[in-house]
Design a protein around this motif. Structure first.
Motif, PDB file in Angstrom:
ATOM      1  N   HIS A  46     -52.994   3.668 -30.065  1.00 26.78           N
ATOM      2  CA  HIS A  46     -53.696   2.413 -30.342  1.00 26.78           C
ATOM      3  C   HIS A  46     -53.532   2.104 -31.827  1.00 26.78           C
ATOM      4  O   HIS A  46     -53.840   2.942 -32.678  1.00 26.78           O
ATOM      5  N   ILE A  47     -53.069   0.899 -32.112  1.00 32.10           N
ATOM      6  CA  ILE A  47     -52.751   0.520 -33.490  1.00 32.10           C
ATOM      7  C   ILE A  47     -53.803  -0.465 -33.987  1.00 32.10           C
ATOM      8  O   ILE A  47     -53.995  -1.540 -33.394  1.00 32.10           O
ATOM      9  N   PHE A  48     -54.475  -0.090 -35.061  1.00 31.44           N
ATOM     10  CA  PHE A  48     -55.493  -0.937 -35.683  1.00 31.44           C
ATOM     11  C   PHE A  48     -55.002  -1.399 -37.047  1.00 31.44           C
ATOM     12  O   PHE A  48     -54.364  -0.635 -37.791  1.00 31.44           O
ATOM     13  N   LEU A  49     -55.301  -2.642 -37.387  1.00 35.59           N
ATOM     14  CA  LEU A  49     -54.987  -3.178 -38.708  1.00 35.59           C
ATOM     15  C   LEU A  49     -56.274  -3.726 -39.295  1.00 35.59           C
ATOM     16  O   LEU A  49     -56.910  -4.622 -38.726  1.00 35.59           O
ATOM     17  N   ASN A  50     -56.666  -3.148 -40.431  1.00 35.17           N
ATOM     18  CA  ASN A  50     -57.908  -3.545 -41.107  1.00 35.17           C
ATOM     19  C   ASN A  50     -59.112  -3.471 -40.158  1.00 35.17           C
ATOM     20  O   ASN A  50     -60.022  -4.307 -40.199  1.00 35.17           O
ATOM     21  N   GLY A  51     -59.098  -2.457 -39.296  1.00 40.12           N
ATOM     22  CA  GLY A  51     -60.242  -2.236 -38.417  1.00 40.12           C
ATOM     23  C   GLY A  51     -60.190  -2.966 -37.089  1.00 40.12           C
ATOM     24  O   GLY A  51     -61.076  -2.770 -36.250  1.00 40.12           O
ATOM     25  N   PHE A  52     -59.195  -3.803 -36.873  1.00 41.74           N
ATOM     26  CA  PHE A  52     -59.080  -4.551 -35.622  1.00 41.74           C
ATOM     27  C   PHE A  52     -57.851  -4.074 -34.841  1.00 41.74           C
ATOM     28  O   PHE A  52     -56.774  -3.922 -35.413  1.00 41.74           O
ATOM     29  N   LEU A  78     -60.462   8.375 -29.736  1.00 48.28           N
ATOM     30  CA  LEU A  78     -60.610   7.209 -30.602  1.00 48.28           C
ATOM     31  C   LEU A  78     -61.636   7.424 -31.714  1.00 48.28           C
ATOM     32  O   LEU A  78     -61.987   6.478 -32.428  1.00 48.28           O
ATOM     33  N   SER A  79     -62.089   8.665 -31.859  1.00 51.20           N
ATOM     34  CA  SER A  79     -63.103   8.934 -32.880  1.00 51.20           C
ATOM     35  C   SER A  79     -62.486   9.161 -34.256  1.00 51.20           C
ATOM     36  O   SER A  79     -63.135   8.922 -35.277  1.00 51.20           O
ATOM     37  N   GLN A  80     -61.237   9.605 -34.294  1.00 53.88           N
ATOM     38  CA  GLN A  80     -60.596   9.942 -35.568  1.00 53.88           C
ATOM     39  C   GLN A  80     -59.130   9.517 -35.529  1.00 53.88           C
ATOM     40  O   GLN A  80     -58.399   9.897 -34.612  1.00 53.88           O
ATOM     41  N   PRO A  81     -58.658   8.706 -36.507  1.00 54.85           N
ATOM     42  CA  PRO A  81     -57.248   8.298 -36.498  1.00 54.85           C
ATOM     43  C   PRO A  81     -56.314   9.472 -36.747  1.00 54.85           C
ATOM     44  O   PRO A  81     -56.638  10.391 -37.512  1.00 54.85           O
TER      45      PRO A  81
END
Length: 254
Positions: A80-86, A117-120
């Motif tokens: 899962h890829i998040f950018l600036n938290g989204f 999903l708790s830790q990147p």
């Protein structure tokens, strides 16, 4: 006497009818020409307006950045890829996203395993410049996830094609991309892991290619009957592992 007046009245009425008919014809022609001029005027105004809208949209596009994401980490997990938290997208192995429109500047990218999903798994900062296109590849080295930012060039002369080679096969040494032995020369030589060749412009064609160990005739992956169509750009990408469970293979993105 009455008969004479009747003829005179008939003549006058006939003349009036002729004049009325001519007037009606002239009025119809006038209105037709008027509406035709009005229609042409409106069409010109609409064309100018659309051109201005296109110019404005093009200028807005030039102020944006564009990035697609590619997963070449040989694992069963989905990232899962998040950018600036989204969250932007999620990708399984060998999959890529479409180009996403992003604002230029610095961005924080976080990669999560779908099972946790708790830790990147990895967090990095990306600098995206305006009016540039990128491929953001999720790779790994020494069993650690890493993020490789590759600059793309989406511009292409009409009716041409172009290709480049990207080496993302972790355990493979330097590689050559070449035309089949006896049919042509080496196209890209001595490409190391995480390196990207320059683009090569071509006339649209079908060609027999081979991915080889650099400087040898040893074929690692045949790409026979590769077809490169006009108005398309191709990334030829080596992925996977050599001599391990996850097969060494080639992706072709366009």
């Amino acid at each position: 006497m009455n008969e004479g007046k009747k003829k005179e009245n008939d003549s006058l009425n006939s003349l009036k009818n002729v004049q009325s008919s001519e007037f009606h014809h002239l009025l119809t022609n006038f209105l037709h020409q008027y509406y035709e001029k009005q229609s042409n005027f409106v069409q010109k105004i609409n064309a100018i307006t659309l051109q201005r809208i296109d110019d404005i949209n093009m200028e807005k596009m030039k102020q944006k950045s564009f990035a697609r994401f590619l997963n070449v980490v040989p694992t069963m997990s989905t990232f899962h890829i998040f950018l600036n938290g989204f969250q932007l997208t999620d990708l399984s192995y060998k999959n890529t996203s479409n180009y996403l429109e992003l604002s230029p500047g610095n961005h924080q990218i976080d990669i999560y395993d779908s099972n946790n999903l708790s830790q990147p798994l990895q967090t990095e900062s990306l600098l995206l410049e305006k009016n540039r296109y990128y491929t953001i590849a999720l790779t790994f080295q020494l069993n650690q996830l890493s993020i490789l930012q590759i600059v793309d060039d989406p511009y292409l002369p009409m009716n041409e094609t172009k290709i480049r080679f990207i080496h993302l096969a972790n355990t493979a040494p330097q590689l050559d991309l070449a035309v089949k032995q006896g049919e042509g020369d080496v196209v890209f030589s001595n490409v190391s892991y995480k390196e990207t060749s320059d683009y090569l412009s071509l006339t649209p064609m079908s060609v027999n290619l081979e991915l080889r160990l650099s400087g040898t005739k040893s074929i690692l992956y045949p790409l026979y009957k590769s077809t490169f169509q006009k108005n398309k750009i191709y990334d030829i990408i080596s992925i996977g592992l050599m001599n391990e469970d996850t097969a060494f293979e080639v992706l072709m993105l366009k």
